[in-house]
Write an enzyme that holds these catalytic residues in place. Structure first.
Site, PDB file in Angstrom:
ATOM      1  N   LYS A   1       0.830  -1.215   0.000  1.00  0.00           N
ATOM      2  CA  LYS A   1       0.000   0.000   0.000  1.00  0.00           C
ATOM      3  C   LYS A   1       0.859   1.258   0.000  1.00  0.00           C
ATOM      4  O   LYS A   1       0.560   2.232  -0.679  1.00  0.00           O
ATOM      5  CB  LYS A   1      -0.947  -0.023   1.203  1.00  0.00           C
TER       6      LYS A   1
ATOM      7  N   GLN B   1      -4.908  -2.198   9.664  1.00  0.00           N
ATOM      8  CA  GLN B   1      -4.790  -3.493   8.993  1.00  0.00           C
ATOM      9  C   GLN B   1      -5.337  -4.619   9.877  1.00  0.00           C
ATOM     10  O   GLN B   1      -5.004  -4.703  11.062  1.00  0.00           O
ATOM     11  CB  GLN B   1      -3.313  -3.756   8.633  1.00  0.00           C
TER      12      GLN B   1
ATOM     13  N   ASP C   1     -11.357   2.212   4.138  1.00  0.00           N
ATOM     14  CA  ASP C   1     -11.653   0.777   3.990  1.00  0.00           C
ATOM     15  C   ASP C   1     -13.150   0.534   3.795  1.00  0.00           C
ATOM     16  O   ASP C   1     -13.549  -0.545   3.330  1.00  0.00           O
ATOM     17  CB  ASP C   1     -11.244   0.028   5.269  1.00  0.00           C
TER      18      ASP C   1
HETATM   19  N1  GUN Z   1      -6.887  -7.395   5.867  1.00  0.00           N
HETATM   20  C1  GUN Z   1      -7.162  -8.063   4.728  1.00  0.00           C
HETATM   21  N2  GUN Z   1      -7.761  -7.242   3.840  1.00  0.00           N
HETATM   22  C2  GUN Z   1      -7.872  -6.041   4.439  1.00  0.00           C
HETATM   23  C3  GUN Z   1      -8.389  -4.779   4.025  1.00  0.00           C
HETATM   24  O1  GUN Z   1      -8.907  -4.592   2.922  1.00  0.00           O
HETATM   25  N3  GUN Z   1      -8.299  -3.773   4.932  1.00  0.00           N
HETATM   26  C4  GUN Z   1      -7.752  -3.941   6.162  1.00  0.00           C
HETATM   27  N4  GUN Z   1      -7.735  -2.899   6.989  1.00  0.00           N
HETATM   28  N5  GUN Z   1      -7.264  -5.093   6.571  1.00  0.00           N
HETATM   29  C5  GUN Z   1      -7.310  -6.132   5.711  1.00  0.00           C
END
Ligand code: GUN
Length: 289
Positions: free
Chosen positions: A52, A96, A119
């Site tokens: 990211k 995350q 998100d």
């Molecule tokens: N863990 C797996 N996919 C995601 C996501 O799209 N966002 C977040 N915050 N954690 C994740």
């Protein structure tokens, strides 16, 4: 079979986003700014978050990675979230997942300001999505919509079968495909572990979205000739011939299903790349206000 190529699609969207960032900066605005909070050392989470940060660099966003120890208290994590909520130099942030067991993910998700919840996991944003109001769409379903749009895949009036009802993929995907929107306007069947005859449901589908987390689960005998098949799975399968000792494979038996499908996403190189681009798109939306 035609490939729904995540590399090509993600690159096209990234170019568009980078251009918009240049325009924002040229008219005196600061760069969009995304923060990611990573608790602990879960290797998959570390890899996702590093990806990211790299994506942000590529399109000219500012990014901040906040690494917190595995044993941080819930209270201290919530204080961090509050600090980010109030940081005016920040457009959006993610925490995350998964979080360590002693921390309640729901409490943390609820603490994030919905305006910064890029998100799209906060219940307010989930509700706005269901009501077709402006919001941040969760990254994986959003990325899939962007891919369908890029390839001009018709969804209106089609029968879409979603496999898996998770909060972050299957459930929102089923809502989005049924919405009065484009892509959307599909007739949707949401299937899961208690579905009586999954094969029969899949065989009726014009579009199948597989998000169950089981390697090679969807096989050719479950697919109608000409169907569009989207593979959301990222499964590690032991493979001694690989450097890391495993290879990544999707929820779809790619080889078999490629004989039946009209369009198919590869793994890797499919939906995963689109998830990352969708987060950038949400952050740009947050920066625009
Ligand atoms: N863990 C797996 N996919 C995601 C996501 O799209 N966002 C977040 N915050 N954690 C994740």
């Amino acid at each position: 079979m035609n490939l729904l190529d995540g590399k090509v699609t993600a690159a096209a969207y990234k170019e568009k986003i980078a251009k918009e960032v240049s325009e924002l900066k040229a008219s005196g605005n600061r760069a969009p700014h995304l923060a990611a909070v990573l608790v602990g050392e879960n290797p998959a989470s570390v890899a996702y978050v590093n990806g990211k940060v790299k994506d942000c660099d590529e399109v000219g966003f500012k990014s901040t990675l906040i690494r917190l120890p595995e044993d941080i208290s819930q209270e201290d994590l919530l204080s961090k979230v509050e600090e980010l909520n109030n940081d005016e130099g920040l457009d959006g942030f993610i925490v995350q997942l998964p979080l360590p067991k002693h921390i309640d993910e729901k409490t943390v998700t609820l603490a994030i300001d919905p305006k910064k919840d890029v998100d799209g996991f906060h219940p307010e944003n989930v509700g706005r999505m269901a009501l077709n109001l402006p919001t941040y769409l969760p990254a994986t379903p959003h990325g899939i919509l962007m891919m369908l749009e890029h390839y001009n895949i018709e969804t209106s009036g089609k029968h879409c079968v979603v496999i898996g009802r998770s909060n972050i993929v299957g459930s929102p995907m089923s809502i989005l495909m049924a919405r009065n929107a484009n892509p959307g306007n599909a007739t949707v069947t949401l299937t899961h572990s208690r579905t009586a005859d999954l094969k029969a449901e899949c065989l009726r589908a014009d579009i199948i979205i597989a998000a169950i987390g089981k390697a090679n689960f969807l096989t050719a005998d479950m697919v109608k000739p000409g169907a569009v098949v989207i593979d959301v799975g990222i499964n590690r399968v032991e493979d001694a011939s690989r450097k890391r000792g495993y290879r990544l494979t999707g929820d779809v038996d790619f080889e078999g299903v490629s004989e039946k499908a009209s369009w198919l996403t590869p793994v890797p190189g499919g939906v995963g790349l689109m998830t990352r681009v969708a987060l950038l798109q949400n952050t740009l939306q947050a920066a625009r206000g």
